[in-house]
Design an enzyme around this catalytic site. Structure first.
Site, mmCIF file in Angstrom:
data_model
loop_
_atom_site.group_PDB
_atom_site.id
_atom_site.type_symbol
_atom_site.label_atom_id
_atom_site.label_comp_id
_atom_site.label_asym_id
_atom_site.label_seq_id
_atom_site.Cartn_x
_atom_site.Cartn_y
_atom_site.Cartn_z
ATOM 1 N N ASP A 1 -2.599 -2.032 10.050
ATOM 2 C CA ASP A 1 -2.598 -1.615 8.294
ATOM 3 C C ASP A 1 -3.056 -3.223 7.790
ATOM 4 O OD1 ASP A 1 -1.725 0.768 8.507
ATOM 5 O OD2 ASP A 1 0.356 -0.187 7.888
ATOM 6 N N VAL B 1 11.202 -4.292 2.763
ATOM 7 C CA VAL B 1 11.022 -4.479 4.031
ATOM 8 C C VAL B 1 11.164 -3.168 4.832
ATOM 9 C CG1 VAL B 1 11.866 -5.859 6.243
ATOM 10 C CG2 VAL B 1 11.772 -6.811 3.817
ATOM 11 N N ALA B 2 10.368 -3.037 5.980
ATOM 12 C CA ALA B 2 10.485 -1.687 6.681
ATOM 13 C C ALA B 2 10.538 -0.408 5.734
ATOM 14 C CB ALA B 2 11.544 -1.764 7.640
ATOM 15 N N GLY B 3 9.614 -0.637 4.611
ATOM 16 C CA GLY B 3 9.707 0.546 3.640
ATOM 17 C C GLY B 3 8.681 1.479 3.607
ATOM 18 N N GLY C 1 4.751 -6.418 6.113
ATOM 19 C CA GLY C 1 4.684 -7.516 6.959
ATOM 20 C C GLY C 1 3.155 -7.417 7.329
ATOM 21 N N SER C 2 2.635 -6.432 7.243
ATOM 22 C CA SER C 2 0.947 -6.505 7.403
ATOM 23 C C SER C 2 0.354 -7.141 6.071
ATOM 24 C CB SER C 2 0.383 -4.966 7.535
ATOM 25 O OG SER C 2 1.057 -4.461 8.451
ATOM 26 N N ALA C 3 0.925 -6.885 5.024
ATOM 27 C CA ALA C 3 0.489 -7.608 4.033
ATOM 28 C C ALA C 3 0.432 -8.996 4.085
ATOM 29 C CB ALA C 3 1.149 -7.119 2.549
ATOM 30 N N LYS D 1 0.867 -1.197 -0.207
ATOM 31 C CA LYS D 1 -0.171 -0.169 -0.052
ATOM 32 C C LYS D 1 0.654 1.236 -0.053
ATOM 33 C CE LYS D 1 0.955 1.349 4.346
ATOM 34 N NZ LYS D 1 1.665 2.660 4.779
HETATM 35 P P1 ATP Z 1 4.252 -0.074 7.998
HETATM 36 O O1 ATP Z 1 4.216 0.500 6.537
HETATM 37 O O2 ATP Z 1 3.212 -1.022 8.222
HETATM 38 O O3 ATP Z 1 4.863 0.790 8.984
HETATM 39 P P2 ATP Z 1 6.802 -1.143 6.930
HETATM 40 O O4 ATP Z 1 6.542 -1.662 5.541
HETATM 41 O O5 ATP Z 1 7.532 -0.070 7.132
HETATM 42 O O6 ATP Z 1 5.149 -1.283 7.761
HETATM 43 P P3 ATP Z 1 7.259 -4.105 7.347
HETATM 44 O O7 ATP Z 1 8.004 -4.443 6.102
HETATM 45 O O8 ATP Z 1 6.135 -4.376 7.471
HETATM 46 O O9 ATP Z 1 7.641 -2.363 7.457
HETATM 47 O O10 ATP Z 1 8.522 -4.254 8.543
HETATM 48 C C1 ATP Z 1 8.718 -3.689 9.771
HETATM 49 C C2 ATP Z 1 9.448 -4.737 10.454
HETATM 50 O O11 ATP Z 1 8.430 -5.853 11.021
HETATM 51 C C3 ATP Z 1 10.637 -5.368 9.864
HETATM 52 O O12 ATP Z 1 11.864 -4.678 10.139
HETATM 53 C C4 ATP Z 1 10.753 -6.823 10.235
HETATM 54 O O13 ATP Z 1 11.594 -7.084 11.149
HETATM 55 C C5 ATP Z 1 9.362 -7.332 10.918
HETATM 56 N N1 ATP Z 1 8.824 -8.013 10.270
HETATM 57 C C6 ATP Z 1 7.902 -9.031 10.893
HETATM 58 N N2 ATP Z 1 7.126 -9.802 9.862
HETATM 59 C C7 ATP Z 1 7.589 -9.578 8.696
HETATM 60 C C8 ATP Z 1 7.238 -10.142 7.410
HETATM 61 N N3 ATP Z 1 6.500 -10.948 7.132
HETATM 62 N N4 ATP Z 1 7.725 -9.058 6.324
HETATM 63 C C9 ATP Z 1 8.504 -8.363 6.426
HETATM 64 N N5 ATP Z 1 8.950 -7.717 7.900
HETATM 65 C C10 ATP Z 1 8.287 -8.205 8.954
#
Ligand code: ATP
Length: 298
Positions: A138, A97-99, A104-106, A11
């Protein structure tokens, strides 16, 4: 039991308005989520015990233990239905990841659907939404997809009427930003009398009429100054959008991914090439939205 594969979109928040900190430490949000076709898949297959494996981009940054959101999703689904959580969940990652794109929510939303299908538990949509909301703010949107208004912590959703497709380029960076750290910085940077957040009417009208330039003008993210203060180079990357005629550019969620709205697919390619040329991003992707939420694909 035949393995089940679910695909799920990333998203971008077209609007992310952040209210004052609540007593429970969360913020009231007024946000417009938009699902784009940057897709992870989660495959669930019968196993002797709960196990998670990860493949694809950034796989090494994703935990495979009980802290992975898919693990928690499978456990929550098993607790709710009485099923045995002995399942192997394999994640194929394309969402950074963490982007700030809720990868992770997806994956958690995909795992809920995949386990439900594998176990034949046929959980009702409202219960699925509640399980999703308990896993994270999310997660319900990742189930729903499309374009939707999120209120409260972002988990109270209303679908938004849209016309046509939006074409995007995304600048993706080495290393993520921690969502709680970005919110903290946002609080530190703002005055104490923060107003209650409101959904933007110009954004909703632009979406309803398919007016992409007006969508571009209405893009808004209250977390952007905080993300830029933590990663100053994001400001330079966002400028590329202005130079190459993007309809709008914005930090996605809590960042660091930056989203650029293009006129069409070809323009998205031009912006992507320009972004690659800066040497500031790890990779650049193009995507289209809105797309549906988590779906069983096989
Ligand atoms: P948001 O936009 O909801 O804040 P994000 O996209 O910034 O999330 P995610 O990719 O969801 O961040 O990851 C945040 C942290 O969650 C990662 O650093 C990782 O350690 C942890 N994590 C746990 N499960 C997952 C997963 N299935 N995929 C990615 N990261 C995960």
């Amino acid at each position: 039991m035949r393995p089940v594969t679910v695909s799920v979109p990333a998203k971008v928040n077209l609007q992310l308005s952040v209210g004052p900190v609540r007593d429970d430490g969360f913020h009231d949000l007024a946000t417009v989520f938009h699902a784009v076709d940057l897709l992870d898949t989660v495959t669930a297959r019968e196993a002797s015990e709960l196990r998670v494996t990860v493949e694809g981009e950034d796989a090494s940054a994703v935990p495979t233990d009980a802290t992975n959101l898919v693990w928690r999703a499978a456990q929550a689904m098993a607790d709710a239905t009485g099923a045995d959580p002995a399942v192997h969940l394999h994640i194929m990652k394309a969402i950074p990841v963490a982007g700030g794109m809720a990868g992770g929510s997806a994956d958690a939303a995909a795992a809920l659907l995949a386990c439900d299908a594998l176990w034949g538990t046929r959980v009702a949509p409202e219960e699925l939404h509640d399980l999703a909301a308990e896993l994270g703010s999310d997660v319900p949107f990742a189930l729903m997809g499309g374009t939707a208004i999120g209120r409260g912590r972002g988990d109270s959703l209303t679908p938004v009427l849209t016309r046509g497709a939006l074409h995007w380029a995304f600048a993706i960076f080495e290393g993520g930003l921690s969502t709680p750290v970005v919110y903290e910085r946002c609080d530190d940077m703002r005055s104490s009398d923060v107003p209650q957040p409101q959904i933007s009417d110009p954004l909703l009208s632009a979406l309803a009429t398919g007016d992409a330039p007006a969508v571009g003008r209405a893009l808004r993210n209250d977390l952007q100054p905080a993300a830029i203060s933590l990663r100053p180079e994001l400001a330079d990357v966002l400028e590329v959008g202005e130079d190459y005629g993007a309809l709008g550019q914005i930090v996605s969620g809590s960042g660091p991914t930056c989203a650029f709205l293009a006129r069409d697919e070809e323009h998205a390619l031009d912006i992507a090439v320009a972004l690659t040329g800066t040497g500031l991003c790890r990779t650049v992707k193009r995507a289209r939205g809105p797309v549906p939420g988590a779906r069983v694909v096989r």
